[in-house]
Motif scaffolding. Sequence first.
Motif, PDB file in Angstrom:
ATOM      1  N   MET A   1       0.891  -1.157   0.186  1.00 30.45           N
ATOM      2  CA  MET A   1      -0.155   0.099  -0.168  1.00 30.45           C
ATOM      3  C   MET A   1       0.800   1.292   0.038  1.00 30.45           C
ATOM      4  SD  MET A   1      -3.038   1.103  -0.097  1.00 30.45           S
ATOM      5  CE  MET A   1      -3.961  -0.339   0.288  1.00 30.45           C
ATOM      6  N   SER A   2       0.804   2.056  -0.965  1.00 32.29           N
ATOM      7  CA  SER A   2       1.408   3.280  -1.117  1.00 32.29           C
ATOM      8  C   SER A   2       1.072   4.351   0.124  1.00 32.29           C
ATOM      9  CB  SER A   2       1.037   4.235  -2.312  1.00 32.29           C
ATOM     10  OG  SER A   2       1.597   5.660  -2.339  1.00 32.29           O
ATOM     11  N   SER A   3       2.186   4.980   0.611  1.00 28.34           N
ATOM     12  CA  SER A   3       2.108   5.869   1.942  1.00 28.34           C
ATOM     13  C   SER A   3       1.237   7.234   1.415  1.00 28.34           C
ATOM     14  CB  SER A   3       3.223   6.242   2.260  1.00 28.34           C
ATOM     15  OG  SER A   3       3.918   7.009   1.228  1.00 28.34           O
ATOM     16  N   GLY A   4       1.084   7.387   0.015  1.00 26.83           N
ATOM     17  CA  GLY A   4       0.450   8.469  -0.348  1.00 26.83           C
ATOM     18  C   GLY A   4      -0.886   8.183  -1.017  1.00 26.83           C
ATOM     19  N   LYS A   5      -1.987   9.297  -1.059  1.00 21.70           N
ATOM     20  CA  LYS A   5      -3.245   9.320  -1.397  1.00 21.70           C
ATOM     21  C   LYS A   5      -3.313   8.504  -2.905  1.00 21.70           C
ATOM     22  CE  LYS A   5      -7.367  11.738  -2.510  1.00 21.70           C
ATOM     23  NZ  LYS A   5      -7.797  13.090  -2.427  1.00 21.70           N
ATOM     24  N   LEU A   6      -4.387   7.362  -2.803  1.00 16.45           N
ATOM     25  CA  LEU A   6      -4.379   6.734  -4.072  1.00 16.45           C
ATOM     26  C   LEU A   6      -4.899   7.648  -5.252  1.00 16.45           C
ATOM     27  CD1 LEU A   6      -6.046   3.487  -2.790  1.00 16.45           C
ATOM     28  CD2 LEU A   6      -3.678   3.751  -3.478  1.00 16.45           C
ATOM     29  N   ALA A   7      -4.274   7.642  -6.288  1.00 20.47           N
ATOM     30  CA  ALA A   7      -4.743   8.405  -7.680  1.00 20.47           C
ATOM     31  C   ALA A   7      -6.180   8.063  -7.898  1.00 20.47           C
ATOM     32  CB  ALA A   7      -3.646   8.138  -8.855  1.00 20.47           C
ATOM     33  N   ARG A   8      -6.600   6.908  -7.779  1.00 21.91           N
ATOM     34  CA  ARG A   8      -8.103   6.604  -8.210  1.00 21.91           C
ATOM     35  C   ARG A   8      -8.703   5.816  -7.064  1.00 21.91           C
ATOM     36  NH1 ARG A   8     -10.732   1.876 -10.297  1.00 21.91           N
ATOM     37  NH2 ARG A   8      -8.649   0.789 -10.219  1.00 21.91           N
ATOM     38  N   PHE A   9     -10.106   6.087  -7.034  1.00 25.32           N
ATOM     39  CA  PHE A   9     -10.633   5.603  -5.760  1.00 25.32           C
ATOM     40  C   PHE A   9     -10.976   4.227  -6.123  1.00 25.32           C
ATOM     41  CE2 PHE A   9     -14.345   4.727  -3.112  1.00 25.32           C
ATOM     42  CZ  PHE A   9     -13.958   5.103  -1.874  1.00 25.32           C
ATOM     43  N   ARG A  61      -7.266   9.017   5.119  1.00 20.09           N
ATOM     44  CA  ARG A  61      -6.027   9.608   4.428  1.00 20.09           C
ATOM     45  C   ARG A  61      -5.838   9.137   2.976  1.00 20.09           C
ATOM     46  NH1 ARG A  61      -0.830   8.221   4.110  1.00 20.09           N
ATOM     47  NH2 ARG A  61      -1.023   6.721   5.556  1.00 20.09           N
ATOM     48  N   LEU A  62      -6.047   7.726   2.800  1.00 21.04           N
ATOM     49  CA  LEU A  62      -5.504   7.211   1.572  1.00 21.04           C
ATOM     50  C   LEU A  62      -6.988   7.178   0.654  1.00 21.04           C
ATOM     51  CD1 LEU A  62      -3.716   4.183   2.621  1.00 21.04           C
ATOM     52  CD2 LEU A  62      -3.042   6.306   1.487  1.00 21.04           C
ATOM     53  N   PHE A  63      -8.356   7.168   1.098  1.00 24.93           N
ATOM     54  CA  PHE A  63      -9.639   6.919   0.505  1.00 24.93           C
ATOM     55  C   PHE A  63     -10.370   8.169   0.663  1.00 24.93           C
ATOM     56  CE2 PHE A  63      -7.580   2.655   1.361  1.00 24.93           C
ATOM     57  CZ  PHE A  63      -7.644   2.334  -0.073  1.00 24.93           C
ATOM     58  N   VAL A  64     -10.449   8.743  -0.413  1.00 26.01           N
ATOM     59  CA  VAL A  64     -11.465  10.105  -0.317  1.00 26.01           C
ATOM     60  C   VAL A  64     -12.412   9.969  -1.648  1.00 26.01           C
ATOM     61  CG1 VAL A  64     -11.724  12.538  -0.303  1.00 26.01           C
ATOM     62  CG2 VAL A  64      -9.724  11.553   0.751  1.00 26.01           C
TER      63      VAL A  64
END
Length: 234
Positions: A1-9, A61-64
């Motif tokens: 799992m990337s530490s940054g926000k995912l590009a696509r939900f 944080r990761l899933f908006v």
Amino acid sequence: MSSGKLARFDVAALCSLVTTRLEALADADNAAPMAAYMKTTMPFYGVTKPRRLPVIREMHRLFVPGDREDYERAVTALWSLPHREDKYMALAFASRHKAFIVPASLPLYERMIREGAWWDLVDEIAVQLVGRALDAFPQESWPTIDRFSRDRDLWIRRTAIICQLRRKERTDVERLFRYCLACAHEKDFFIRKAIGWALRDHSRCDPQAIRAFLNTQGAKLSPLSQREAGRLLP
């Protein structure tokens, strides 16, 4: 799992994150007592609320969600996972994204109430989700809440009674009293408790109205509802 926000939900990735993190925190010594306390056969991981909080923060944080469709897909997917803590994660996600707590989401919340059918799930939905939709969009929401007050499902009726908790001066007092009286004859503990709880909560804002209601209509309420309603009155 990337530490940054995912590009696509990604709903599948969301569920994978929640499942992986909760499985890693699972505590068999806690699971059985937690299930016993909730009087349910639904499995628990045994992860207490304080230990869930870092997972909730990571999830947020990761899933908006980008729109209400993302929101509903995510809540539904989390809610459909098998463990009780999964349901709590679904509620945390649902209440986080206030932009999507709207009348169009009420059918989703209604389904969750019917399926949850216990106070730890229903009360959170009633106050944090149904209540917020009602507070922001009263005209659009009241027809649904009025229907809830007449529903055959006791948890739906309980929702109608308690969804105005914390509304203070925004409370529709006529509806509150009407809902309470419509259910006053019921013997179920959770309905009687809800009546007393809702009336007691409003007594913080308008004790005179609650005192007048109890003086004129209190005899129609159960002793439990009367005690709870008057608990904060001098």
